[in-house]
Design a protein around this motif. Structure first.
Motif, PDB file in Angstrom:
ATOM      1  N   PHE A 137      43.645  80.926 -30.266  1.00 20.68           N
ATOM      2  CA  PHE A 137      43.119  80.560 -28.946  1.00 20.68           C
ATOM      3  C   PHE A 137      43.724  79.206 -28.609  1.00 20.68           C
ATOM      4  O   PHE A 137      43.649  78.287 -29.412  1.00 20.68           O
ATOM      5  N   TYR A 192      46.157  87.798 -24.313  1.00 15.89           N
ATOM      6  CA  TYR A 192      45.368  87.572 -23.100  1.00 15.89           C
ATOM      7  C   TYR A 192      45.536  86.137 -22.613  1.00 15.89           C
ATOM      8  O   TYR A 192      45.441  85.200 -23.392  1.00 15.89           O
ATOM      9  N   SER A 200      44.272  83.269 -19.566  1.00 17.66           N
ATOM     10  CA  SER A 200      43.438  82.900 -18.419  1.00 17.66           C
ATOM     11  C   SER A 200      44.186  81.883 -17.576  1.00 17.66           C
ATOM     12  O   SER A 200      45.082  81.200 -18.075  1.00 17.66           O
ATOM     13  N   VAL A 235      52.540  82.205  -8.145  1.00 19.46           N
ATOM     14  CA  VAL A 235      51.771  83.294  -8.745  1.00 19.46           C
ATOM     15  C   VAL A 235      52.698  84.454  -9.120  1.00 19.46           C
ATOM     16  O   VAL A 235      52.561  85.059 -10.191  1.00 19.46           O
ATOM     17  N   ALA A 290      53.213  86.097 -12.819  1.00 18.89           N
ATOM     18  CA  ALA A 290      53.076  87.522 -13.105  1.00 18.89           C
ATOM     19  C   ALA A 290      54.346  88.053 -13.773  1.00 18.89           C
ATOM     20  O   ALA A 290      54.291  88.806 -14.744  1.00 18.89           O
ATOM     21  N   VAL A 348      44.086  87.764 -17.603  1.00 23.40           N
ATOM     22  CA  VAL A 348      42.868  88.574 -17.558  1.00 23.40           C
ATOM     23  C   VAL A 348      41.670  87.901 -16.892  1.00 23.40           C
ATOM     24  O   VAL A 348      40.676  88.568 -16.605  1.00 23.40           O
ATOM     25  N   THR A 349      41.720  86.619 -16.655  1.00 21.78           N
ATOM     26  CA  THR A 349      40.585  85.958 -16.009  1.00 21.78           C
ATOM     27  C   THR A 349      41.084  84.680 -15.367  1.00 21.78           C
ATOM     28  O   THR A 349      42.105  84.126 -15.802  1.00 21.78           O
ATOM     29  N   ASP A 364      40.250  81.206 -12.285  1.00 27.22           N
ATOM     30  CA  ASP A 364      39.329  80.382 -11.510  1.00 27.22           C
ATOM     31  C   ASP A 364      40.143  79.547 -10.532  1.00 27.22           C
ATOM     32  O   ASP A 364      41.253  79.114 -10.854  1.00 27.22           O
ATOM     33  N   SER A 383      44.891  79.271 -20.620  1.00 29.17           N
ATOM     34  CA  SER A 383      44.437  79.393 -21.993  1.00 29.17           C
ATOM     35  C   SER A 383      44.863  80.766 -22.469  1.00 29.17           C
ATOM     36  O   SER A 383      45.131  81.652 -21.657  1.00 29.17           O
ATOM     37  N   ILE A 418      44.712  83.899 -25.764  1.00 28.16           N
ATOM     38  CA  ILE A 418      44.226  84.467 -27.018  1.00 28.16           C
ATOM     39  C   ILE A 418      45.331  85.335 -27.607  1.00 28.16           C
ATOM     40  O   ILE A 418      45.976  86.101 -26.889  1.00 28.16           O
ATOM     41  N   PHE A 433      45.992  86.346  -5.909  1.00 27.12           N
ATOM     42  CA  PHE A 433      45.924  86.494  -7.367  1.00 27.12           C
ATOM     43  C   PHE A 433      45.799  87.948  -7.797  1.00 27.12           C
ATOM     44  O   PHE A 433      46.595  88.436  -8.601  1.00 27.12           O
ATOM     45  N   LYS A 470      46.435  90.552  -6.235  1.00 28.30           N
ATOM     46  CA  LYS A 470      47.614  91.303  -5.795  1.00 28.30           C
ATOM     47  C   LYS A 470      48.725  91.296  -6.843  1.00 28.30           C
ATOM     48  O   LYS A 470      49.394  92.300  -7.065  1.00 28.30           O
ATOM     49  N   PHE A 489      48.448  89.992 -10.176  1.00 28.95           N
ATOM     50  CA  PHE A 489      48.053  90.091 -11.583  1.00 28.95           C
ATOM     51  C   PHE A 489      47.473  91.453 -11.924  1.00 28.95           C
ATOM     52  O   PHE A 489      47.408  91.819 -13.084  1.00 28.95           O
ATOM     53  N   TYR A 490      47.027  92.193 -10.917  1.00 27.98           N
ATOM     54  CA  TYR A 490      46.249  93.401 -11.175  1.00 27.98           C
ATOM     55  C   TYR A 490      46.760  94.559 -10.367  1.00 27.98           C
ATOM     56  O   TYR A 490      47.340  94.386  -9.310  1.00 27.98           O
ATOM     57  N   LEU A 515      39.522  90.398 -10.261  1.00 26.77           N
ATOM     58  CA  LEU A 515      39.648  89.290 -11.202  1.00 26.77           C
ATOM     59  C   LEU A 515      38.252  88.943 -11.726  1.00 26.77           C
ATOM     60  O   LEU A 515      37.420  88.433 -10.986  1.00 26.77           O
ATOM     61  N   PRO A 516      37.949  89.215 -12.975  1.00 27.95           N
ATOM     62  CA  PRO A 516      36.592  88.970 -13.453  1.00 27.95           C
ATOM     63  C   PRO A 516      36.354  87.508 -13.803  1.00 27.95           C
ATOM     64  O   PRO A 516      37.284  86.787 -14.132  1.00 27.95           O
ATOM     65  N   ASP A 517      35.107  87.082 -13.707  1.00 29.96           N
ATOM     66  CA  ASP A 517      34.765  85.735 -14.145  1.00 29.96           C
ATOM     67  C   ASP A 517      34.907  85.609 -15.653  1.00 29.96           C
ATOM     68  O   ASP A 517      35.276  84.555 -16.156  1.00 29.96           O
ATOM     69  N   PHE A 524      36.364  87.869 -19.075  1.00 29.44           N
ATOM     70  CA  PHE A 524      37.125  89.054 -19.471  1.00 29.44           C
ATOM     71  C   PHE A 524      36.571  89.621 -20.774  1.00 29.44           C
ATOM     72  O   PHE A 524      36.270  88.872 -21.690  1.00 29.44           O
ATOM     73  N   ALA A 558      37.424  92.433 -23.722  1.00 32.54           N
ATOM     74  CA  ALA A 558      38.460  93.322 -24.245  1.00 32.54           C
ATOM     75  C   ALA A 558      37.908  94.174 -25.365  1.00 32.54           C
ATOM     76  O   ALA A 558      37.305  93.660 -26.299  1.00 32.54           O
ATOM     77  N   PHE A 595      36.218  86.451 -22.934  1.00 30.99           N
ATOM     78  CA  PHE A 595      37.116  85.312 -22.741  1.00 30.99           C
ATOM     79  C   PHE A 595      36.961  84.880 -21.284  1.00 30.99           C
ATOM     80  O   PHE A 595      37.066  85.719 -20.387  1.00 30.99           O
ATOM     81  N   THR A 596      36.681  83.631 -21.022  1.00 31.25           N
ATOM     82  CA  THR A 596      36.480  83.181 -19.643  1.00 31.25           C
ATOM     83  C   THR A 596      37.120  81.822 -19.433  1.00 31.25           C
ATOM     84  O   THR A 596      37.416  81.117 -20.401  1.00 31.25           O
ATOM     85  N   THR A 597      37.357  81.459 -18.176  1.00 28.68           N
ATOM     86  CA  THR A 597      37.886  80.135 -17.878  1.00 28.68           C
ATOM     87  C   THR A 597      37.235  79.596 -16.621  1.00 28.68           C
ATOM     88  O   THR A 597      36.853  80.356 -15.730  1.00 28.68           O
ATOM     89  N   ASP A 598      37.102  78.275 -16.539  1.00 31.87           N
ATOM     90  CA  ASP A 598      36.546  77.638 -15.357  1.00 31.87           C
ATOM     91  C   ASP A 598      37.089  76.214 -15.275  1.00 31.87           C
ATOM     92  O   ASP A 598      37.211  75.544 -16.306  1.00 31.87           O
ATOM     93  N   SER A 605      37.819  76.863 -21.243  1.00 33.40           N
ATOM     94  CA  SER A 605      37.886  78.299 -21.430  1.00 33.40           C
ATOM     95  C   SER A 605      37.032  78.604 -22.642  1.00 33.40           C
ATOM     96  O   SER A 605      36.762  77.724 -23.466  1.00 33.40           O
TER      97      SER A 605
END
Lengths: 333, 333
Positions: A50, A88, A90, A108, A112, A123-124, A126, A143, A145, B24, B26, B28-29, B35-37, B39, B41, B50-53, B143
């Motif tokens: 990580f 993964y 973020s 962006v 990608a 995967v995530t 902000d 970040s 993983i 984003f 568009k 990345f996915y 885009l989830p808050d 993630f 797996a 796994f998350t980031t802020d 994260s």
């Protein structure tokens, strides 16, 4: 220690180390631990790596890359050099009010593309926005993983006297590309950033050369800083052979003009590989067989010692190489 | 869509959604993913969250907390609400040249304290410094990685007609604490931020109330925005009972004075809990038995519908609740 943050606190040199030791490590860690670039956890579900990195590079677009490419490649590389298969990613954006959406989209898209090529998933994420003049275009945190195969045992503790230090090509190119843009100099053959993801390159190297001892990506602070950190950790000496350093003529010319030492210039697509002497030829052969490693060569060797780095000069002299103090090259990544 | 980033692109409302969708998601996915808050797996080694802020809160210090506390608690909570046990946290700092090291240390101490209390480890980090007026004091990305017990099946897809929506106490307090500081108003009973880590609270709730359907932390954009997002995802309607909303007198007074709607004010220590009707009493009892949930109560219910949120007013009326557009409350977290 000073009372105010200086630009040099962010340059990866002595003041950065002091700041990390005296503020972050002090409160986050017990005294015998250090803040790692990438974290590896043993747990019942396997070994997870990580890592995190924030990118504030200026300018946002430069020859050979942009902040988006470097944000993905940098974090992918931090995972790859500890032996992990990056998986993964973020992303956290801080965008300045008024920033061009077209430029944001270019960044962006670059992220990608780099992620696709490196076979990792974003995967995530902000997004934050700050007022004009409270940011600078866009800053990006990534970040990551990754998962470390159980048989992988990379550690600086494996490094032994007699080991060779290899690198996969010309040094200093990311740092020089940024400094050239910033100085406004137009060289006839401009230096391009070497910014690239190295995980697939490293994966193949590891498959063929199982005795690789240790790897590190020499980013902020360049080869000099990274080798000095490793020498201190191992309490061995590292002797760099100046004549063997791969430096392009273009970079040498620009470095002379700007008064910069290639040893301290950031790389964003290079890895230092420590291998036992008997696997040098094999490792170089594998490395040179891939586009990321055409220019691979040995640049240093490990000797008995006490944590010093020396540059064996072309004229037979020996120069001590130490951490930079007070020569900030801010916002290189 | 506008050509320039506006402050409102960062407020968590309509423009933020548009930006995420159009830029984003568009790139990345694929088109059917969001885009989830945080993630999650599935992999052979178990389920990892796994998350980031990124935190750009202004001011850095406020009643009830500071940017360090919120940076840890926010990421811990993002993991906890998806049913994960948060474990590892990374931190990336962007510090403005000239920032006080004493203040930085206060922030770092606050992070370490919050992490200790929440039983998570800060395991990797990165520091960058930018020139004066190219940042604003300090920005922090965190994260986090957590592990989701295999029996946990939280998903908005579990939400059913008749479910109750619970909250663990007074709403809008983080947003109001920040807005009061910023407006320079000195209320005789100032509103404190509710900023706190909720993972241990949520862990106990989940142990005792296994039928919890879904949880979400109503941060940027407040309860209104979070419930609207859930309504859209489930294509059910959510009816908020205005009279049941827990709002302190202090907050109500300040909100009236500043012209702010508590439903849209950020929370940083609150969780919306969706439970089937027959477990409402049990859930409230468990929630109220812990300090983080003394003020727990039911505020809404789920009905057949098409993704709308209504506020059932005290006077018997019904008001449509939608995403905010163009009323930026920037830099609340």
């Amino acid at each position: 220690m000073t009372e105010k943050i200086l630009l040099a606190h962010g340059d990866g040199g002595k003041l950065t180390h002091d700041l990390v030791d005296s503020i972050f490590a002090k409160h986050f860690y017990s005294s015998d631990q250090v803040l790692p670039d990438a974290f590896v956890a043993d747990n019942e579900e396997g070994r997870i790596a990580f890592t995190t990195d924030t990118f504030v590079v200026n300018p946002l677009f430069f020859k050979g890359g942009d902040i988006g490419k470097i944000a993905i490649a940098g974090t992918v590389n931090d995972l790859a050099v500890v032996g992990a298969i990056p998986k993964y990613i973020s992303c956290g954006f801080i965008i300045e009010e008024g920033f061009s959406i077209a430029d944001l989209e270019k960044i962006v898209v670059s992220m990608a593309k780099t992620a696709n090529e490196a076979q990792v998933k974003i995967v995530t994420g902000d997004t934050k926005v700050v007022e004009k003049n409270k940011g600078d275009g866009v800053f990006i945190n990534t970040s990551g993983i990754g998962f470390i195969p159980l048989q992988s045992q990379l550690s600086y503790r494996n490094i032994a006297v007699g080991d060779a230090v290899l690198i996969n090509g010309n040094i200093g190119e990311h740092g020089m590309a940024i400094m050239s843009e910033r100085s406004g100099l137009n060289f006839s053959s401009p230096v391009q950033s070497d910014c690239q993801a190295l995980n697939l390159f490293i994966k193949k190297l590891m498959e063929h050369v199982p005795d690789v001892r240790f790897m590190r990506d020499p980013t902020r602070g360049g080869i000099a800083t990274t080798l000095k950190e490793i020498a201190v950790d191992t309490r061995l000496n590292i002797i760099i052979d100046e004549e063997s350093l791969p430096v392009s003529d273009e970079l040498m010319g620009a470095a002379d003009l700007l008064g910069l030492d290639p040893l301290y210039l950031a790389n964003e697509g290079k890895v230092l590989v420590f291998v036992p002497e008997h696997q040098v030829e094999l490792a170089l052969e594998i490395m040179r067989s891939m586009p990321e490693g055409i220019g691979s060569t040995q640049i240093a060797k490990v000797e008995e010692g006490n944590g010093q780095v020396f540059l064996q000069t072309a004229f037979g002299g020996k120069k001590i190489i130490d951490l930079l103090a007070g020569a900030p090259l801010p916002r290189i990544c």
